[in-house]
Design a protein around this motif. Structure first.
Motif, PDB file in Angstrom:
ATOM      1  N   GLU A   1       6.808 -21.025  -9.781  1.00  0.00           N
ATOM      2  CA  GLU A   1       6.543 -19.644  -9.371  1.00  0.00           C
ATOM      3  C   GLU A   1       6.807 -19.404  -7.887  1.00  0.00           C
ATOM      4  O   GLU A   1       6.856 -18.256  -7.431  1.00  0.00           O
ATOM      5  CB  GLU A   1       5.104 -19.233  -9.713  1.00  0.00           C
ATOM      6  CG  GLU A   1       4.027 -20.029  -9.017  1.00  0.00           C
ATOM      7  CD  GLU A   1       3.548 -21.221  -9.841  1.00  0.00           C
ATOM      8  OE1 GLU A   1       2.430 -21.697  -9.583  1.00  0.00           O
ATOM      9  OE2 GLU A   1       4.300 -21.657 -10.750  1.00  0.00           O
TER      10      GLU A   1
ATOM     11  N   SER B   1       5.166 -14.772 -13.898  1.00  0.00           N
ATOM     12  CA  SER B   1       3.725 -14.606 -13.774  1.00  0.00           C
ATOM     13  C   SER B   1       3.234 -13.219 -14.159  1.00  0.00           C
ATOM     14  O   SER B   1       2.031 -12.976 -14.200  1.00  0.00           O
ATOM     15  CB  SER B   1       3.294 -14.889 -12.331  1.00  0.00           C
ATOM     16  OG  SER B   1       3.721 -13.844 -11.468  1.00  0.00           O
ATOM     17  N   GLY B   2       4.166 -12.296 -14.424  1.00  0.00           N
ATOM     18  CA  GLY B   2       3.768 -10.929 -14.728  1.00  0.00           C
ATOM     19  C   GLY B   2       3.910 -10.586 -16.195  1.00  0.00           C
ATOM     20  O   GLY B   2       4.157 -11.444 -17.042  1.00  0.00           O
TER      21      GLY B   2
ATOM     22  N   VAL C   1       3.636 -11.255  -5.130  1.00  0.00           N
ATOM     23  CA  VAL C   1       2.282 -10.767  -5.406  1.00  0.00           C
ATOM     24  C   VAL C   1       1.996  -9.574  -4.486  1.00  0.00           C
ATOM     25  O   VAL C   1       2.267  -9.621  -3.277  1.00  0.00           O
ATOM     26  CB  VAL C   1       1.242 -11.876  -5.174  1.00  0.00           C
ATOM     27  CG1 VAL C   1      -0.170 -11.320  -5.271  1.00  0.00           C
ATOM     28  CG2 VAL C   1       1.429 -12.997  -6.184  1.00  0.00           C
ATOM     29  N   GLY C   2       1.475  -8.499  -5.068  1.00  0.00           N
ATOM     30  CA  GLY C   2       1.138  -7.329  -4.276  1.00  0.00           C
ATOM     31  C   GLY C   2       2.275  -6.361  -4.071  1.00  0.00           C
ATOM     32  O   GLY C   2       2.112  -5.346  -3.381  1.00  0.00           O
TER      33      GLY C   2
ATOM     34  N   HIS D   1       2.139  -6.325 -12.923  1.00  0.00           N
ATOM     35  CA  HIS D   1       0.955  -7.172 -12.752  1.00  0.00           C
ATOM     36  C   HIS D   1       1.340  -8.608 -12.379  1.00  0.00           C
ATOM     37  O   HIS D   1       0.809  -9.569 -12.935  1.00  0.00           O
ATOM     38  CB  HIS D   1       0.082  -7.166 -14.024  1.00  0.00           C
ATOM     39  CG  HIS D   1      -0.238  -5.790 -14.522  1.00  0.00           C
ATOM     40  ND1 HIS D   1      -0.907  -4.861 -13.760  1.00  0.00           N
ATOM     41  CD2 HIS D   1       0.046  -5.183 -15.710  1.00  0.00           C
ATOM     42  CE1 HIS D   1      -1.024  -3.734 -14.455  1.00  0.00           C
ATOM     43  NE2 HIS D   1      -0.463  -3.899 -15.634  1.00  0.00           N
ATOM     44  N   ILE D   2       2.238  -8.748 -11.428  1.00  0.00           N
ATOM     45  CA  ILE D   2       2.658 -10.063 -10.941  1.00  0.00           C
ATOM     46  C   ILE D   2       1.491 -10.722 -10.205  1.00  0.00           C
ATOM     47  O   ILE D   2       0.871 -10.106  -9.331  1.00  0.00           O
ATOM     48  CB  ILE D   2       3.881  -9.919 -10.022  1.00  0.00           C
ATOM     49  CG1 ILE D   2       5.104  -9.471 -10.840  1.00  0.00           C
ATOM     50  CG2 ILE D   2       4.185 -11.217  -9.285  1.00  0.00           C
ATOM     51  CD1 ILE D   2       6.287  -9.050  -9.998  1.00  0.00           C
ATOM     52  N   ASN D   3       1.187 -11.960 -10.570  1.00  0.00           N
ATOM     53  CA  ASN D   3       0.010 -12.606  -9.976  1.00  0.00           C
ATOM     54  C   ASN D   3       0.302 -13.966  -9.348  1.00  0.00           C
ATOM     55  O   ASN D   3      -0.625 -14.714  -9.033  1.00  0.00           O
ATOM     56  CB  ASN D   3      -1.111 -12.728 -11.011  1.00  0.00           C
ATOM     57  CG  ASN D   3      -0.687 -13.497 -12.247  1.00  0.00           C
ATOM     58  OD1 ASN D   3       0.053 -14.475 -12.153  1.00  0.00           O
ATOM     59  ND2 ASN D   3      -1.124 -13.051 -13.420  1.00  0.00           N
ATOM     60  N   ALA D   4       1.590 -14.306  -9.149  1.00  0.00           N
ATOM     61  CA  ALA D   4       1.925 -15.577  -8.507  1.00  0.00           C
ATOM     62  C   ALA D   4       3.289 -15.456  -7.840  1.00  0.00           C
ATOM     63  O   ALA D   4       4.103 -14.593  -8.184  1.00  0.00           O
ATOM     64  CB  ALA D   4       1.932 -16.722  -9.523  1.00  0.00           C
TER      65      ALA D   4
ATOM     66  N   SER E   1       8.324 -15.361  -9.483  1.00  0.00           N
ATOM     67  CA  SER E   1       7.294 -14.356  -9.755  1.00  0.00           C
ATOM     68  C   SER E   1       7.488 -13.671 -11.104  1.00  0.00           C
ATOM     69  O   SER E   1       6.533 -13.126 -11.666  1.00  0.00           O
ATOM     70  CB  SER E   1       7.279 -13.300  -8.645  1.00  0.00           C
ATOM     71  OG  SER E   1       6.707 -13.809  -7.460  1.00  0.00           O
TER      72      SER E   1
END
Length: 227
Positions: free
Chosen positions: A214, A157-158, A175-176, A168-171, A154
Motif C-alpha cells: 500500500e 485500501s479503498g 489517505v485523506g 474511503h481510502i485508508n492506507a 492506495s
C-alpha cells in the motif's frame, strides 16, 4: 446508477481549513519549459491549469511571463490564489468552476495542465473534462495529463465505486485525498479519446519493493497534442 460529484467537496474543506501548496510541481515546470512555443515571447503564450488550487503553478507561470489562467471548484482555493498572486503583482485570470464546462472561449490556449485534478473524478466526468480541454486548446496545443495509476498502493485500501473510482481510502500516500480514480494505460488512452494524439506516456512508480504494497506511489505523466 450512482452519480459521483464533478468536484469532490473534500478539497473545499481542506482549502477553507488552510491547506496550501506553496511551490510549483517539478513536473509542471518541466512540461512548460520543454513544450511552450519557442517562436513567440512568453507574453504571447497562454496556459490553462485545471485544478489550480492555491496557485503555486500559476505563480511560476506568471513569474516567467506567460499568460496564465486557472480554474478550481473550490472558492476558498481561488480566494487564496487571488490574494497571493495579487500580493506578488502577478496578473493571472482565475475562475471558480466545473472542469466539465469551462467558462472559457474556444481555441484560447497553447498549453493545458492537469496535475492530479481530473483523477479526482470518475472516468465519465474525466472524458467530459478532456473534451472541454480540447475545445479551449488551440489546434496543435498540448495537454499535460497526470492521473494516478492503477498500480498505486492506495487503490487496494479503498472501496471501488465504478468507472475506476475508489472511495474511503485508508492506507498509502493518498489517505485523506477523498475519491480517486486510478488509471491503467488503456484507461488513459480511452479518456483522451480521438481528440488527442499521445506524444508521451510515462509511468512513474516509487516505493520500497520490500515494503508494504500500500506504500507504492504510482502515477501517469502524459503529454498529448490536440488533433
Amino acid at each position: 446508477m450512482t452519480r459521483h460529484p464533478a468536484a469532490d467537496p473534500i478539497w473545499e474543506q481542506k482549502y477553507s481549513a488552510g491547506h496550501l501548496q506553496r511551490y510549483p510541481w517539478d513536473c509542471v515546470v518541466s512540461f512548460v519549459f520543454r513544450h511552450a512555443p519557442r517562436d513567440r515571447p512568453h507574453q504571447e503564450v497562454s496556459i490553462l491549469e485545471v485544478g489550480c488550487g492555491t496557485g503555486s503553478n500559476l505563480w511560476f507561470m506568471a513569474r516567467e511571463g506567460f499568460q496564465a489562467t486557472g480554474i478550481d471548484a473550490s472558492p476558498s482555493a481561488i480566494a487564496v490564489a487571488r490574494a497571493r498572486l495579487a500580493a506578488a503583482s502577478l496578473p493571472v485570470s482565475l475562475h471558480v468552476g466545473n472542469f466539465t464546462k469551462l467558462p472559457l472561449p474556444d481555441q484560447q490556449f497553447d498549453l493545458a495542465v492537469d496535475r492530479v485534478s481530473l483523477t479526482c473524478v470518475d472516468q465519465v466526468l474525466a472524458r467530459q473534462a478532456i473534451k472541454e480541454l480540447g475545445r479551449v486548446l488551440k489546434p496543435g496545443g498540448l495537454l499535460f495529463f497526470n492521473p494516478y495509476s492503477a498500480m498505486h498502493g492506495s487503490r487496494l485500501s479503498g472501496e471501488p465505486a465504478g468507472q475506476g473510482l475508489v472511495m474511503h481510502i485508508n492506507a498509502g500516500t493518498l489517505v485523506g485525498c477523498g475519491q480517486i480514480c486510478f488509471y491503467s494505460k488503456r484507461d488513459v488512452l480511452d479518456v483522451l479519446g480521438d481528440d488527442f494524439e499521445v506524444l508521451s506516456c510515462r509511468h512513474l512508480q516509487e516505493g520500497d519493493p520490500d515494503g508494504p504494497a500500500e506504500e507504492i506511489h504510482a502515477e501517469w505523466r502524459v503529454i498529448a497534442r490536440k488533433r
